[in-house]
Scaffold this motif. Structure first.
Motif, PDB file in Angstrom:
ATOM      1  N   LEU A 507       0.432  -1.025   0.014  1.00 34.31           N
ATOM      2  CA  LEU A 507       0.451  -0.207  -0.053  1.00 34.31           C
ATOM      3  C   LEU A 507       1.246   1.150  -0.287  1.00 34.31           C
ATOM      4  O   LEU A 507       2.004   1.223   0.517  1.00 34.31           O
ATOM      5  N   ASN A 508       0.180   2.207   0.046  1.00 30.76           N
ATOM      6  CA  ASN A 508       1.128   3.557  -0.762  1.00 30.76           C
ATOM      7  C   ASN A 508       1.465   4.070   0.445  1.00 30.76           C
ATOM      8  O   ASN A 508       1.933   5.584   0.695  1.00 30.76           O
ATOM      9  N   THR A 509       0.613   4.285   2.170  1.00 30.31           N
ATOM     10  CA  THR A 509       0.886   5.031   2.717  1.00 30.31           C
ATOM     11  C   THR A 509       0.760   4.439   4.165  1.00 30.31           C
ATOM     12  O   THR A 509       0.207   2.863   4.552  1.00 30.31           O
ATOM     13  N   LYS A 510       1.957   4.350   4.472  1.00 31.87           N
ATOM     14  CA  LYS A 510       1.975   3.668   7.136  1.00 31.87           C
ATOM     15  C   LYS A 510       0.614   4.402   7.455  1.00 31.87           C
ATOM     16  O   LYS A 510       0.469   2.484   7.606  1.00 31.87           O
ATOM     17  N   ARG A 511      -0.222   5.033   7.256  1.00 34.60           N
ATOM     18  CA  ARG A 511      -1.170   4.817   7.427  1.00 34.60           C
ATOM     19  C   ARG A 511      -2.224   3.683   7.311  1.00 34.60           C
ATOM     20  O   ARG A 511      -2.840   2.825   7.933  1.00 34.60           O
ATOM     21  N   ALA A 512      -2.396   3.390   6.115  1.00 37.63           N
ATOM     22  CA  ALA A 512      -3.082   2.666   5.396  1.00 37.63           C
ATOM     23  C   ALA A 512      -2.724   1.232   5.687  1.00 37.63           C
ATOM     24  O   ALA A 512      -3.322   0.226   5.732  1.00 37.63           O
ATOM     25  N   LEU A 516      -4.676  -2.209   7.695  1.00 39.87           N
ATOM     26  CA  LEU A 516      -4.394  -3.357   7.542  1.00 39.87           C
ATOM     27  C   LEU A 516      -4.057  -4.250   8.447  1.00 39.87           C
ATOM     28  O   LEU A 516      -4.723  -5.187   8.285  1.00 39.87           O
ATOM     29  N   PHE A 517      -3.254  -4.451   9.031  1.00 38.74           N
ATOM     30  CA  PHE A 517      -2.410  -4.809   9.554  1.00 38.74           C
ATOM     31  C   PHE A 517      -3.528  -5.477  11.134  1.00 38.74           C
ATOM     32  O   PHE A 517      -3.642  -6.342  11.518  1.00 38.74           O
ATOM     33  N   GLU A 518      -4.082  -3.889  11.422  1.00 36.90           N
ATOM     34  CA  GLU A 518      -5.828  -4.166  12.434  1.00 36.90           C
ATOM     35  C   GLU A 518      -6.641  -4.664  12.475  1.00 36.90           C
ATOM     36  O   GLU A 518      -6.713  -5.579  13.214  1.00 36.90           O
ATOM     37  N   GLU A 526      -0.678 -15.827  10.196  1.00 35.96           N
ATOM     38  CA  GLU A 526      -0.365 -14.827  10.402  1.00 35.96           C
ATOM     39  C   GLU A 526      -0.075 -13.633   8.875  1.00 35.96           C
ATOM     40  O   GLU A 526      -0.479 -14.021   9.136  1.00 35.96           O
ATOM     41  N   ILE A 527       0.318 -13.240  10.141  1.00 35.63           N
ATOM     42  CA  ILE A 527       1.075 -11.678   9.097  1.00 35.63           C
ATOM     43  C   ILE A 527       2.027 -11.673   9.689  1.00 35.63           C
ATOM     44  O   ILE A 527       2.724 -10.823  11.063  1.00 35.63           O
ATOM     45  N   VAL A 528       2.817 -10.493   9.179  1.00 41.00           N
ATOM     46  CA  VAL A 528       4.605  -9.552   8.475  1.00 41.00           C
ATOM     47  C   VAL A 528       4.095  -8.111   8.470  1.00 41.00           C
ATOM     48  O   VAL A 528       2.806  -7.441   7.385  1.00 41.00           O
ATOM     49  N   HIS A 529       4.310  -7.802   9.129  1.00 40.23           N
ATOM     50  CA  HIS A 529       4.660  -5.803   8.514  1.00 40.23           C
ATOM     51  C   HIS A 529       5.754  -5.350   8.995  1.00 40.23           C
ATOM     52  O   HIS A 529       6.992  -5.300   9.615  1.00 40.23           O
ATOM     53  N   LEU A 530       5.845  -5.006   7.713  1.00 38.89           N
ATOM     54  CA  LEU A 530       7.180  -4.387   7.584  1.00 38.89           C
ATOM     55  C   LEU A 530       6.898  -2.673   7.311  1.00 38.89           C
ATOM     56  O   LEU A 530       5.948  -2.185   6.714  1.00 38.89           O
ATOM     57  N   SER A 531       8.125  -1.560   7.511  1.00 35.16           N
ATOM     58  CA  SER A 531       7.328  -0.466   7.609  1.00 35.16           C
ATOM     59  C   SER A 531       8.982  -0.088   7.100  1.00 35.16           C
ATOM     60  O   SER A 531      10.172   0.019   8.131  1.00 35.16           O
ATOM     61  N   THR A 532       9.607   1.806   7.480  1.00 35.82           N
ATOM     62  CA  THR A 532      10.197   2.911   7.079  1.00 35.82           C
ATOM     63  C   THR A 532      10.655   3.149   8.639  1.00 35.82           C
ATOM     64  O   THR A 532      11.649   3.782   8.757  1.00 35.82           O
ATOM     65  N   GLY A 533       9.619   2.667   9.032  1.00 33.32           N
ATOM     66  CA  GLY A 533       9.837   2.643  10.495  1.00 33.32           C
ATOM     67  C   GLY A 533      10.556   2.361  11.678  1.00 33.32           C
ATOM     68  O   GLY A 533      10.600   2.883  12.349  1.00 33.32           O
ATOM     69  N   MET A 534      10.784   0.518  10.904  1.00 34.20           N
ATOM     70  CA  MET A 534      11.834  -0.055  11.420  1.00 34.20           C
ATOM     71  C   MET A 534      12.918   0.239  10.753  1.00 34.20           C
ATOM     72  O   MET A 534      13.371   0.668   9.706  1.00 34.20           O
ATOM     73  N   HIS A 608      -7.257   2.236  -3.410  1.00 35.10           N
ATOM     74  CA  HIS A 608      -7.332   2.028  -1.852  1.00 35.10           C
ATOM     75  C   HIS A 608      -8.234   3.279  -1.725  1.00 35.10           C
ATOM     76  O   HIS A 608      -7.707   4.117  -1.652  1.00 35.10           O
ATOM     77  N   ALA A 609      -8.935   3.057  -1.459  1.00 34.09           N
ATOM     78  CA  ALA A 609      -9.883   4.438  -1.008  1.00 34.09           C
ATOM     79  C   ALA A 609      -9.270   5.249  -0.116  1.00 34.09           C
ATOM     80  O   ALA A 609     -10.083   6.839   0.629  1.00 34.09           O
ATOM     81  N   GLU A 610      -8.725   4.729   1.527  1.00 35.80           N
ATOM     82  CA  GLU A 610      -8.661   5.305   2.613  1.00 35.80           C
ATOM     83  C   GLU A 610      -6.980   5.768   2.226  1.00 35.80           C
ATOM     84  O   GLU A 610      -6.913   6.244   3.230  1.00 35.80           O
ATOM     85  N   GLU A 611      -6.309   6.107   0.809  1.00 32.70           N
ATOM     86  CA  GLU A 611      -5.318   5.940   1.488  1.00 32.70           C
ATOM     87  C   GLU A 611      -5.235   8.069   0.838  1.00 32.70           C
ATOM     88  O   GLU A 611      -6.095   8.386   0.189  1.00 32.70           O
ATOM     89  N   SER A 612      -4.259   8.228   1.729  1.00 30.95           N
ATOM     90  CA  SER A 612      -4.476  10.361   1.492  1.00 30.95           C
ATOM     91  C   SER A 612      -3.270  10.062   0.718  1.00 30.95           C
ATOM     92  O   SER A 612      -1.820  10.328   1.672  1.00 30.95           O
ATOM     93  N   LEU A 613      -3.341  10.676  -0.352  1.00 35.70           N
ATOM     94  CA  LEU A 613      -2.202  11.146  -0.742  1.00 35.70           C
ATOM     95  C   LEU A 613      -2.190  12.626  -1.877  1.00 35.70           C
ATOM     96  O   LEU A 613      -0.993  12.586  -2.575  1.00 35.70           O
ATOM     97  N   SER A 614      -2.855  12.953  -0.773  1.00 35.47           N
ATOM     98  CA  SER A 614      -2.432  15.083  -1.173  1.00 35.47           C
ATOM     99  C   SER A 614      -1.438  14.530  -0.763  1.00 35.47           C
ATOM    100  O   SER A 614      -0.738  16.559  -1.561  1.00 35.47           O
ATOM    101  N   LYS A 615       0.117  14.490  -0.134  1.00 36.81           N
ATOM    102  CA  LYS A 615       1.220  14.879  -0.409  1.00 36.81           C
ATOM    103  C   LYS A 615       1.790  13.859  -0.412  1.00 36.81           C
ATOM    104  O   LYS A 615       3.165  14.088  -0.882  1.00 36.81           O
ATOM    105  N   LEU A 616       1.408  13.468  -1.673  1.00 36.33           N
ATOM    106  CA  LEU A 616       2.346  12.383  -2.150  1.00 36.33           C
ATOM    107  C   LEU A 616       2.196  12.803  -4.038  1.00 36.33           C
ATOM    108  O   LEU A 616       1.086  11.560  -4.403  1.00 36.33           O
ATOM    109  N   PRO A 617       2.104  13.976  -4.626  1.00 35.33           N
ATOM    110  CA  PRO A 617       1.693  14.075  -5.734  1.00 35.33           C
ATOM    111  C   PRO A 617       2.300  12.782  -6.988  1.00 35.33           C
ATOM    112  O   PRO A 617       1.465  12.758  -8.134  1.00 35.33           O
TER     113      PRO A 617
END
Length: 812
Positions: A507-512, A516-518, A526-534, A608-617
């Motif tokens: 997906l395009n945003t960490k929030r999205a 979905l992870f939650e 079983e699920i694995v989450h990967l993020s640049t926050g790691m 994805h309808a719930e991704e906010s891409l306003s800051k990702l032009p």
């Protein structure tokens, strides 16, 4: 006073003194060596011999001896100007005659004036000249005394005139070689301006590195890595060939394996090509890292190249590929990773103690100058080498000369840096004899933009047939009018798990991703989450766990941001990608059926309808361009060879994409109503015209670039990030070492470890961590290290700006 009494440095460890004459001549020799790489030894040597001329003053000699005698209460650093005199001497005696002489004296003088800071604007956006103001400084009698001592103890005026004439001759050749086939005056002016700006940067790089190296050698009595590059390349090639034989022997005996071996062999055969800019358009999973290395090792031997530099968009690629190359080549001491910004550099404070200053210098020295055979770095570091203006970055510029640059995932060049990137590559090829390889499965159309690059060829033969033969997936667009909700996407994944053993969702945003992870968290999958926050070490562990699950054919879902798309060698049964640019869709598809385990696997594209891409032009517009192509193919399945990810489709996509962002390609600076490209390379701007009509009549300049203004506005990443050391694994020990003030005996090793346990956060995240009191701040002189408290780092999500993280034994 005799020449012996004038000193440049006093060694802290034993009080030994370095004579000023020795320092100037040694820096001159080092600078000449650097300049020789592009045929300008006397141009760069001129900067070396004059840079510290101002240290011949009584004021500086008193200052340096006082600083050494009273380390606890030294005089204010920088209180005595020693950088103006050398540039002033050059300008006063030689700034006359034809444009070539003007360019020589101005570029060298600017480097000398600023060798402890940033290049000055020749003309700024107000039509003023900070450079001329610096030249006019220091009009008192001390300059005449300094000049007299230089001519007495260093070189007389006759020698200087002969030396300057040699530099002028070199510059005539430098410009003449590039202007041979130019047909119009306007084109000649444009080329001259670009060459002049890069010349100034190169001289600055040569001076900074020569000065720092000589000072460092005096302080530490050497320490430079010595090696014979030709012998090294030959040994490395043999080890690589042995590895490739083993890989071929153990690989699956299918068409994909045979095609990989064929493409690798083609790269080796093309290594005889001359220095140039080439594309390497290998499909994802084609083995381009080792194939490009195979080209580079042979090309380096045939063309006497000094180093090989891998330049990638994401640190995740470095983490995997650098270790692979170390292992394959058995080259632990000859491979450098450089991508950390865990230490924040700031202007030196006025209240530094001598001990703090020495500590800061040691940490600064641990930032490498790239004088090593094989380097892995990021696109950020590469572009900052040219355009950040910081001495630490631009010091490395000359080491890009006579090298081989391998750009991995070249489509990830930031949109606002496209023109600057292209001009840098043109300079490296045409002036520095540097070969560049643009690697990706999704070649951007960099040769079609206004300020383009000339591609000298594609290394792969029969590319369309290779792309077709490498098809391992079926692309299935599933775009809804109102988009997919997180809940609907969760249901779709559950449905796909009935036939797929494992699924990758990007997906395009960490929030999205987190939402979905939650959604899955209370289920039995079983699920694995990967993020640049790691931090990198954390992500490595997650990838290791996933590969083990894939090997055992365990059922699980990985939910990730786009960080998994490039350079991560992993293969899923099914991939679901949120709508984005066609290049990202192709990269995502490369994580599916990667090794051709079966004939075809499914890759789904959803919106994805719930991704906010306003800051990702770029993601938003890229998705729109990709959507148009998907619709065109639905209406006419014969378009672009009938394949969404074909070479023709990708070229069409990037042409449209760059056209949408045409106004952004030159790095616009809205507040100044101009661009960095104009500040550095154009001579027909309003502020330049104002200067030429006004001050320029009495004080003519050949160079009109606004260096400092351009550099001050340059950021590769639109939103600046800050590195934070996190308490994961060994990161806890590093933080304890810092906070307890334990002595750091090996700063290079400390920084290398810190890279693996640091996370880059955006400004708003950094401010949130500070506001929630989740940061530990450690000062080392002029440097600052930020570390996260335990509550700010989470085993599931990585960095937590809310400070509510809990390190648990959560098993994925």
């Amino acid at each position: 006073m005799s020449s012996v009494e004038f000193i440049a440095h006093i060694r802290a460890s034993d009080g030994a003194e370095q004579r000023l004459v020795d320092h100037l001549k040694e820096v001159q020799a080092l600078a000449e060596e650097i300049g020789q790489k592009i045929g300008l030894p006397h141009v760069t040597g001129l900067a070396g011999m004059l840079h510290d001329m101002g240290k011949f003053s009584h004021a500086f000699q008193e200052y340096i001896r006082e600083a050494a005698a009273n380390p606890e209460n030294p005089p204010k650093r920088g209180s005595v100007d020693h950088s103006t005199a050398g540039g002033k001497f050059l300008l006063e005696h030689f700034h006359q005659g034809d444009p070539i002489t003007f360019i020589l004296t101005e570029s060298v003088a600017n480097a000398i004036f600023t060798h402890h800071g940033q290049l000055l604007d020749m003309v700024d956006v107000e039509g003023q000249s900070p450079f001329m103001k610096r030249w006019a400084a220091d009009k008192d009698i001390s300059f005449l005394q300094v000049e007299q001592r230089f001519l007495e103890y260093m070189y007389d005026l006759d020698y200087m005139q002969r030396y300057v004439q040699k530099a002028i001759t070199e510059l005539r050749i430098y410009f003449g070689n590039r202007l041979k086939n130019v047909k119009t005056a306007s084109e000649a002016t444009s080329i001259m301006q670009k060459l002049t700006s890069y010349l100034t940067m190169y001289v600055f790089s040569a001076l900074i590195d020569a000065d720092r190296r000589n000072s460092c050698d005096f302080e530490k009595s050497g320490g430079k890595l010595h090696y014979n590059s030709q012998e090294l390349w030959s040994a490395f090639e043999q080890r690589l060939n042995n590895e490739l034989v083993e890989k071929q022997r153990s690989a699956l005996p299918n068409a994909i394996t045979r095609l990989r071996e064929q493409m690798s062999r083609t790269c080796l055969e093309k290594a005889t090509l001359s220095t140039g800019i080439y594309t390497l358009s290998m499909p994802t999973g084609g083995g381009k890292t080792l194939a490009s290395l195979r080209f580079a090792l042979r090309h380096a031997q045939l063309h006497q190249k000094k180093r090989i530099i891998f330049i990638v968009p994401f640190t995740t690629i470095i983490e995997q590929n650098a270790q692979e190359i170390r292992d394959v080549l058995q080259a632990e001491d000859f491979v450098l990773e450089h991508h950390s910004n865990v230490i924040e550099e700031s202007e030196p404070r006025e209240d530094l103690s001598f001990e703090e200053y020495q500590t800061a210098r040691k940490l600064n020295a641990a930032k490498d100058d790239w004088d090593i055979p094989i380097i892995f770095t990021t696109m950020v570091q590469f572009l900052e080498t040219f355009y950040s203006g910081r001495s630490r970055s631009i010091r490395r510029l000359h080491n890009l000369a006579n090298s081989i640059l391998i750009f991995d995932e070249i489509q990830a060049v930031p949109i606002h840096c496209v023109s600057l990137f292209n001009e840098a590559l043109n300079f490296l090829k045409n002036t520095c004899q540097t070969t560049s390889i643009l690697c990706t499965a999704t070649q951007p159309a960099l040769q079609y933009v206004r300020h383009n690059i000339k591609i000298d060829g594609e290394l792969m033969e029969n590319l369309p047939s290779i792309v077709e033969a490498f098809q391992r997936t079926t692309l299935k667009p599933l775009l809804k009018d109102k988009g997919w909700s997180t809940e609907a996407l969760y249901g779709f994944i559950q449905e796909r798990l009935k036939t797929a053993n494992n699924i990758l969702v990007i997906l395009n945003t960490k929030r999205a991703v987190k939402d979905l992870f939650e959604e899955f968290h209370n289920g039995d999958i079983e699920i694995v989450h990967l993020s640049t926050g790691m931090c990198p070490a954390h992500r490595k562990q997650k990838l290791k766990e996933m590969r083990e699950k894939l090997r055992k054919q365990e059922k699980f879902v990985c939910i990730s941001t786009q960080l998994i798309e490039a350079g991560v060698d992993i293969s899923f049964d099914c991939v679901i990608r949120s709508l984005s640019g066609l290049d990202s869709i192709a990269q995502a598809a490369g994580r599916c059926n990667r090794h051709g385990e079966v004939a075809l696997r499914d890759v789904y594209v959803i919106n994805h309808a719930e991704e906010s891409l306003s800051k990702l032009p770029t993601i938003k517009k890229g998705g729109e361009c990709a959507n148009y192509i998907m619709k065109d193919l639905q209406q006419d399945p014969t378009l672009f060879g009938g394949y969404l990810l074909s070479t023709a489709s990708m070229t069409h996509y990037f042409k449209n994409f760059y056209q949408l962002f045409e106004s952004k390609l030159n790095y616009p600076i809205p507040v100044l109503q101009t661009t960095i490209y104009e500040l550095l390379f154009r001579v027909d701007t309003d502020w330049n015209k104002d200067y030429l009509k006004g001050q320029g009549r009495q004080n003519p300049l050949a160079i009109l670039a606004s260096f400092r203004t351009a550099f001050s506005h340059f950021e590769v990443i639109d939103a600046k990030t800050q590195g934070i050391l996190v308490p994961y694994g060994e990161g806890e020990e590093l933080i304890t070492q810092l906070t307890s003030r334990e002595p750091i005996t090996d700063y290079s090793l400390f920084l290398k470890k810190a890279q693996q346990y640091s996370v880059n956060v955006f400004k708003h995240e950094f401010e949130a961590l500070k506001q929630n009191n989740q940061l530990i701040v450690v000062h080392f002189g002029s440097l600052t290290i930020y570390a996260a408290k335990d509550a700010a780092y989470d085993e599931q999500y990585g960095i937590s700006t809310q400070g509510e993280a809990q390190l648990t034994d959560f098993i994925v």
